[in-house]
Design an enzyme around this catalytic site. Structure first.
Site, mmCIF file in Angstrom:
data_model
loop_
_atom_site.group_PDB
_atom_site.id
_atom_site.type_symbol
_atom_site.label_atom_id
_atom_site.label_comp_id
_atom_site.label_asym_id
_atom_site.label_seq_id
_atom_site.Cartn_x
_atom_site.Cartn_y
_atom_site.Cartn_z
ATOM 1 N N GLY A 9 37.328 -5.684 -45.432
ATOM 2 C CA GLY A 9 36.080 -5.545 -46.202
ATOM 3 C C GLY A 9 36.391 -5.558 -47.693
ATOM 4 O O GLY A 9 35.657 -4.993 -48.501
ATOM 5 N N MET A 14 32.783 -1.056 -51.568
ATOM 6 C CA MET A 14 33.818 -0.039 -51.352
ATOM 7 C C MET A 14 35.200 -0.680 -51.292
ATOM 8 O O MET A 14 36.166 -0.148 -51.831
ATOM 9 C CB MET A 14 33.533 0.723 -50.048
ATOM 10 C CG MET A 14 32.374 1.688 -50.134
ATOM 11 S SD MET A 14 32.649 3.001 -51.347
ATOM 12 C CE MET A 14 33.876 3.981 -50.505
ATOM 13 N N GLY A 98 36.161 4.178 -43.199
ATOM 14 C CA GLY A 98 35.041 4.745 -43.958
ATOM 15 C C GLY A 98 33.718 4.154 -43.528
ATOM 16 O O GLY A 98 32.662 4.672 -43.893
ATOM 17 N N THR A 99 33.764 3.068 -42.765
ATOM 18 C CA THR A 99 32.536 2.421 -42.300
ATOM 19 C C THR A 99 31.728 3.405 -41.469
ATOM 20 O O THR A 99 32.283 4.094 -40.608
ATOM 21 C CB THR A 99 32.888 1.180 -41.450
ATOM 22 O OG1 THR A 99 33.820 0.395 -42.177
ATOM 23 C CG2 THR A 99 31.649 0.360 -41.130
ATOM 24 N N THR A 100 30.427 3.445 -41.718
ATOM 25 C CA THR A 100 29.581 4.393 -40.987
ATOM 26 C C THR A 100 28.868 3.692 -39.833
ATOM 27 O O THR A 100 28.997 2.483 -39.662
ATOM 28 C CB THR A 100 28.569 5.047 -41.948
ATOM 29 O OG1 THR A 100 27.886 4.016 -42.653
ATOM 30 C CG2 THR A 100 29.274 5.948 -42.941
ATOM 31 N N PRO A 125 32.842 9.988 -42.499
ATOM 32 C CA PRO A 125 31.576 9.403 -42.941
ATOM 33 C C PRO A 125 31.366 9.558 -44.439
ATOM 34 O O PRO A 125 30.547 8.864 -45.018
ATOM 35 C CB PRO A 125 30.512 10.173 -42.151
ATOM 36 C CG PRO A 125 31.191 11.334 -41.538
ATOM 37 C CD PRO A 125 32.672 11.106 -41.563
ATOM 38 N N HIS A 154 20.182 6.475 -50.498
ATOM 39 C CA HIS A 154 21.237 5.485 -50.733
ATOM 40 C C HIS A 154 20.664 4.223 -51.369
ATOM 41 O O HIS A 154 19.463 3.991 -51.343
ATOM 42 C CB HIS A 154 21.936 5.115 -49.419
ATOM 43 C CG HIS A 154 22.930 6.147 -48.959
ATOM 44 N ND1 HIS A 154 22.543 7.296 -48.301
ATOM 45 C CD2 HIS A 154 24.282 6.214 -49.081
ATOM 46 C CE1 HIS A 154 23.628 8.026 -48.036
ATOM 47 N NE2 HIS A 154 24.693 7.396 -48.496
ATOM 48 N N HIS A 155 21.583 3.379 -51.846
ATOM 49 C CA HIS A 155 21.202 2.085 -52.439
ATOM 50 C C HIS A 155 20.519 1.201 -51.388
ATOM 51 O O HIS A 155 20.690 1.399 -50.178
ATOM 52 C CB HIS A 155 22.445 1.388 -53.006
ATOM 53 C CG HIS A 155 23.522 1.155 -51.995
ATOM 54 N ND1 HIS A 155 23.592 0.013 -51.246
ATOM 55 C CD2 HIS A 155 24.552 1.933 -51.581
ATOM 56 C CE1 HIS A 155 24.617 0.087 -50.423
ATOM 57 N NE2 HIS A 155 25.218 1.255 -50.608
ATOM 58 N N LYS A 158 22.367 -0.660 -48.194
ATOM 59 C CA LYS A 158 23.013 0.048 -47.086
ATOM 60 C C LYS A 158 22.419 -0.440 -45.767
ATOM 61 O O LYS A 158 21.209 -0.555 -45.621
ATOM 62 C CB LYS A 158 22.826 1.562 -47.242
ATOM 63 C CG LYS A 158 23.535 2.360 -46.168
ATOM 64 C CD LYS A 158 23.617 3.820 -46.518
ATOM 65 C CE LYS A 158 24.164 4.651 -45.370
ATOM 66 N NZ LYS A 158 25.509 4.250 -44.947
ATOM 67 N N THR A 165 26.832 10.536 -43.142
ATOM 68 C CA THR A 165 26.922 11.893 -43.696
ATOM 69 C C THR A 165 25.786 12.764 -43.171
ATOM 70 O O THR A 165 25.997 13.928 -42.816
ATOM 71 C CB THR A 165 26.854 11.827 -45.242
ATOM 72 O OG1 THR A 165 27.868 10.941 -45.691
ATOM 73 C CG2 THR A 165 27.045 13.189 -45.865
HETATM 74 P P1 NAD Z 1 29.358 -4.046 -48.482
HETATM 75 O O1 NAD Z 1 28.314 -4.764 -47.697
HETATM 76 O O2 NAD Z 1 29.348 -4.131 -49.970
HETATM 77 O O3 NAD Z 1 30.806 -4.520 -48.000
HETATM 78 C C1 NAD Z 1 31.182 -4.758 -46.662
HETATM 79 C C2 NAD Z 1 32.153 -5.918 -46.673
HETATM 80 O O4 NAD Z 1 32.723 -6.028 -45.363
HETATM 81 C C3 NAD Z 1 31.484 -7.267 -46.984
HETATM 82 O O5 NAD Z 1 32.181 -7.914 -48.036
HETATM 83 C C4 NAD Z 1 31.592 -8.042 -45.658
HETATM 84 O O6 NAD Z 1 31.757 -9.443 -45.852
HETATM 85 C C5 NAD Z 1 32.840 -7.400 -45.056
HETATM 86 N N1 NAD Z 1 32.918 -7.518 -43.586
HETATM 87 C C6 NAD Z 1 31.956 -7.299 -42.674
HETATM 88 N N2 NAD Z 1 32.424 -7.487 -41.432
HETATM 89 C C7 NAD Z 1 33.722 -7.823 -41.559
HETATM 90 C C8 NAD Z 1 34.751 -8.130 -40.633
HETATM 91 N N3 NAD Z 1 34.537 -8.141 -39.312
HETATM 92 N N4 NAD Z 1 35.982 -8.447 -41.131
HETATM 93 C C9 NAD Z 1 36.211 -8.467 -42.458
HETATM 94 N N5 NAD Z 1 35.273 -8.181 -43.385
HETATM 95 C C10 NAD Z 1 34.043 -7.849 -42.937
HETATM 96 O O7 NAD Z 1 29.275 -2.521 -48.019
HETATM 97 P P2 NAD Z 1 29.854 -1.234 -48.778
HETATM 98 O O8 NAD Z 1 28.807 -0.657 -49.641
HETATM 99 O O9 NAD Z 1 31.196 -1.543 -49.329
HETATM 100 O O10 NAD Z 1 30.006 -0.224 -47.541
HETATM 101 C C11 NAD Z 1 30.877 -0.523 -46.471
HETATM 102 C C12 NAD Z 1 30.774 0.574 -45.419
HETATM 103 O O11 NAD Z 1 31.279 1.782 -45.975
HETATM 104 C C13 NAD Z 1 29.348 0.889 -44.955
HETATM 105 O O12 NAD Z 1 29.348 1.193 -43.591
HETATM 106 C C14 NAD Z 1 28.991 2.120 -45.779
HETATM 107 O O13 NAD Z 1 28.005 2.920 -45.140
HETATM 108 C C15 NAD Z 1 30.316 2.825 -45.809
HETATM 109 N N6 NAD Z 1 30.537 3.791 -46.861
HETATM 110 C C16 NAD Z 1 31.289 4.856 -46.529
HETATM 111 C C17 NAD Z 1 31.628 5.784 -47.486
HETATM 112 C C18 NAD Z 1 32.520 6.941 -47.092
HETATM 113 O O14 NAD Z 1 32.833 7.797 -47.931
HETATM 114 N N7 NAD Z 1 32.961 6.993 -45.835
HETATM 115 C C19 NAD Z 1 31.173 5.648 -48.796
HETATM 116 C C20 NAD Z 1 30.389 4.538 -49.114
HETATM 117 C C21 NAD Z 1 30.094 3.602 -48.140
#
Ligand code: NAD
Length: 265
Positions: A9, A14, A98-100, A125, A154-155, A158, A165
């Site tokens: 990702g 993130m 970190g993915t939720t 989370p 959230h933005h 999402k 969380t």
């Molecule tokens: P985002 O959409 O900006 O980024 C996700 C990226 O993952 C994209 O670039 C997409 O192309 C890529 N992706 C999707 N499926 C993929 C795969 N199978 N292989 C490779 N790449 C892939 O999202 P974001 O804002 O960066 O958030 C990502 C995740 O993190 C969300 O689930 C969000 O809820 C979570 N998050 C968690 C925390 C935490 O503290 N745990 C904080 C913020 C966001």
């Protein structure tokens, strides 16, 4: 010896922050970057705004199999994370996720797969220290205030609701409270007006441009309310927690769910 880390990702909001953070950590070496959205060759450091790191972003995890990282960090999407995680464990990597959007069943499957391969998995989370404290304070308050509602904000991009969380907070409140909340007899003239029902704990999800990640937990008791609020105003807030998980995950076997288990709270 540096710990080798790959980011799945890596072009996301993130993922780019994680790449930047790893590049600045003297004990970590970025050896791979994956993003299924990559449409032309791009260096992970350039995408993250820190200059060339010599790591081209690839579109599939399989491309890392010849040189698997010790630790794979996943910030992708709810519909991608489980397949990535299982591939990562099969490659021999420990996982920081970190993915939720993971279900209880997903977490159980991850724990079993991690134990079967002798690897560690940390799923959090929310990696922000303040959010972890907010959840713990909420669990403490729940013992005395059984009536509670959660508002998470959230933005607008999402992809899941409610937030991981909010669900984790509700789980911690459910485990900590000694009585159930009041019976909600409210009739909704607009479906959804009372939010989602998590075992009697209402969760309301706000999605708007301008927000990063925020949550209020509101407790009510006769004659008083108690509000606990946390705001992540930038994605940097998550990075100390991500770094801690990266540095700890190879020391464990199986699943740890929640950053609080790595902190002395
Ligand atoms: P985002 O959409 O900006 O980024 C996700 C990226 O993952 C994209 O670039 C997409 O192309 C890529 N992706 C999707 N499926 C993929 C795969 N199978 N292989 C490779 N790449 C892939 O999202 P974001 O804002 O960066 O958030 C990502 C995740 O993190 C969300 O689930 C969000 O809820 C979570 N998050 C968690 C925390 C935490 O503290 N745990 C904080 C913020 C966001």
């Amino acid at each position: 010896m540096s710990l080798t880390v790959a980011v799945c990702g890596a072009l996301g909001r993130m993922g780019r922050e994680v790449v930047k953070t790893i590049a600045a950590a003297p004990d970590l070496e970025l050896t791979g970057a994956v993003d299924r959205g990559v449409d032309q060759p791009v260096d992970a450091g350039v995408a993250a705004g820190v200059g060339e790191l010599g790591i081209t972003v690839v579109s599939t995890l399989e491309s890392l199999a010849a040189n698997p990282p010790e630790i794979l960090v996943d910030f992708t999407q709810p519909d991608s994370v489980m397949a990535n995680a299982i591939r990562g464990l099969d490659m021999g990597s420990h996982l920081v996720i970190g993915t939720t959007g993971l279900s209880q069943g997903d977490l159980k499957q991850l724990d079993e797969a991690a134990r079967a391969t002798g690897r560690g998995v940390i799923v959090a989370p929310n990696f922000a220290l303040g959010a972890v404290l907010m959840m713990n304070f909420a669990a403490l308050a729940a013992k005395y205030f059984p009536d509670v509602e959660i508002i998470e904000l959230h933005h607008e991009q999402k992809k899941d609701a409610p937030s991981g969380t909010a669900i984790k907070t509700a789980e911690m409140i459910r485990a900590a409270r000694e009585a159930n909340g009041f019976i909600d007899a409210c009739w909704e003239s607009l479906p959804g007006a009372r939010g989602g029902d998590f075992d009697g704990i209402r969760i309301h999800s706000v999605r708007l441009p301008g927000f990063v990640a925020h949550q209020e937990v509101i407790f009510g008791l006769t004659g008083q309310t108690l509000t606990i609020r946390h705001d992540s105003t930038s994605r940097e807030s998550f990075m100390p927690g991500v770094l801690l998980a990266i540095r700890e995950v190879s020391k464990i076997e199986g699943l740890i769910y929640g950053l609080e288990h790595l902190l002395q709270l």
